[in-house]
Enzyme design. Structure first.
Site, mmCIF file in Angstrom:
data_model
loop_
_atom_site.group_PDB
_atom_site.id
_atom_site.type_symbol
_atom_site.label_atom_id
_atom_site.label_comp_id
_atom_site.label_asym_id
_atom_site.label_seq_id
_atom_site.Cartn_x
_atom_site.Cartn_y
_atom_site.Cartn_z
ATOM 1 N N HIS A 102 47.249 75.467 -6.260
ATOM 2 C CA HIS A 102 45.802 74.886 -5.842
ATOM 3 C C HIS A 102 44.955 74.651 -7.144
ATOM 4 C CE1 HIS A 102 47.560 74.943 -2.296
ATOM 5 N NE2 HIS A 102 47.339 76.258 -1.591
ATOM 6 N N HIS A 172 42.749 71.591 2.789
ATOM 7 C CA HIS A 172 43.217 72.735 3.089
ATOM 8 C C HIS A 172 42.841 73.318 4.411
ATOM 9 C CE1 HIS A 172 45.714 76.267 2.682
ATOM 10 N NE2 HIS A 172 46.164 76.080 1.450
ATOM 11 N N GLU A 312 49.334 70.376 5.455
ATOM 12 C CA GLU A 312 48.725 69.929 4.328
ATOM 13 C C GLU A 312 49.444 68.756 3.696
ATOM 14 O OE1 GLU A 312 48.468 73.451 1.348
ATOM 15 O OE2 GLU A 312 48.830 74.524 3.387
HETATM 16 C C1 BGC Z 1 50.206 77.791 0.446
HETATM 17 C C2 BGC Z 1 50.280 79.468 0.870
HETATM 18 C C3 BGC Z 1 49.156 80.136 0.261
HETATM 19 C C4 BGC Z 1 47.835 79.397 0.801
HETATM 20 C C5 BGC Z 1 46.457 80.104 0.585
HETATM 21 C C6 BGC Z 1 48.973 77.369 0.939
HETATM 22 O O1 BGC Z 1 48.846 75.896 0.705
HETATM 23 O O2 BGC Z 1 51.463 77.113 0.718
HETATM 24 O O3 BGC Z 1 51.374 79.896 0.051
HETATM 25 O O4 BGC Z 1 49.026 81.397 0.641
HETATM 26 O O5 BGC Z 1 47.896 77.979 0.607
HETATM 27 O O6 BGC Z 1 46.483 80.052 -0.843
#
Ligand code: BGC
Length: 347
Positions: A102, A172, A312
């Protein structure tokens, strides 16, 4: 618009409230472009906030699992935190074991966006400088949140760059259609418009395979509860501690900018239904596996494992290292455009 709060270093953060003719209400803040609240009616017309989050800025500034945030420059994981583009190697910040997740150490979710109101919508802009978190190119990003007359939230993303780069943008938000803080989402009934998914390794990096969902817990082509597969002994589920996978959306015959139905979620107790429409090729379905009762949410309740799920819309994880995946490269002169709609109704 009102003042939401001040960051630890004294910068003012704004909060915008959007309301639709049908009564839906969405709040977002200029910190991370975070959607802090999404209020929609149940079958009896009673409104509840169906998005997980917090009631103050300090909690959003602290570490949290990206509640409601715009994630970038590259949403999801890049394996080893590195990629090469046009023969140049780039090293990103590794904030998830060896991987970059991210956007790295300080992703778009923790940046202050320049916000403004335009025609009843909220426009957010962020200029990500060349070299930020290791990514090449000055990237100008804008995100627009708007509501239609019904109960639908539309998110339009666009971006341009002055040097070749990679990019993957998503929002998210975590949802619980019973209402934020109302417990586990196991009884939510999910369908996904995906014949295939991308299996991943122990570090949650795609193996590169595009695997059929048929005969696996990943088959959501017929609606079924999230709970039915979340505790499956399938190796992919065990490794990710539940659903946390990218689905390859069925888009055969569709034009590039066309919105296609990606997912539908039905919650039987409230009667709420959420559909997700997108122009993106992929969808990460994450069942809140790593929520661990360490965070107190907006209405004062603890978030436990699977108290929310995320859908997402995105390009596939680790695309910069997988030539067979749809490209996430953006070059000067090109414009990145992407749209997603979360449409709410009731039974
Ligand atoms: C990911 C997860 C992660 C979460 C928070 C999601 O987009 O797929 O693996 O724990 O985000 O970071």
């Amino acid at each position: 618009m009102r003042e939401y709060g001040k960051t630890q270093d004294g910068q003012m953060i704004e909060e915008y409230t959007l309301r639709s003719a049908a009564g839906m209400e969405v709040k977002c803040i200029s910190f991370g472009g975070i959607l802090t609240s999404i209020r929609v009616p149940d079958r009896l017309g009673r409104f509840a906030n169906v998005a997980l989050g917090f009631d103050n800025l300090a909690k959003y500034e602290a570490e949290h699992p990206y509640f409601g945030a715009i994630t970038g420059r590259y949403a999801n994981r890049i394996g080893g935190g590195k990629f090469s583009l046009d023969g140049v190697d780039y090293q990103l910040f590794q904030n998830d074991g060896d991987n970059s997740l991210h956007g790295g150490r300080v992703g778009f979710d923790k940046r202050i966006w320049q916000a403004s109101e335009s025609g009843g919508a909220v426009e957010l802009k962020y200029g990500s400088p060349d070299g930020e978190e290791g990514y090449p190119g000055n990237l100008d990003v804008s995100v627009r949140y708007s509501l239609d007359a019904d109960n639908a939230l539309r998110i339009d993303y666009s971006a341009s760059t002055d040097a070749p780069t990679v990019l993957n943008l998503t929002n998210h938000s975590y949802f619980n259609l019973m209402g934020e803080g109302e417990g586990a989402i196991y009884d939510h009934v999910l369908s996904l418009n995906a014949d295939h998914y991308t299996p991943s390794d122990a570090g949650q990096i795609p193996t590169g395979e595009i695997a059929p969902v048929a005969g696996t817990p990943f088959d959501f082509r017929q609606a079924k509860t999230i709970g039915s597969g979340q505790r499956s002994a399938h190796r992919q589920i065990v490794m990710a501690k539940g659903y946390d996978h990218n689905f390859v959306l069925n888009r055969a015959g569709m034009a590039a900018g066309e919105l296609g139905l990606a997912a539908r979620v039905y919650e039987p107790r409230s009667g709420r239904i959420m559909e997700v429409w997108t122009t993106e090729p992929g969808l990460q379905f994450y069942a809140g596996n790593f929520l661990d009762a360490s965070l107190v949410g907006t209405s004062g309740r603890l978030y436990r494992q699977s108290d929310g799920f995320a859908l997402e819309t995105q390009h596939f994880p680790d695309s910069p290292n997988n030539r067979q995946f749809p490209s996430t490269v953006l070059r000067p002169g090109e414009r990145f455009e992407s749209s997603t709609v979360y449409r709410f109704s009731t039974d």
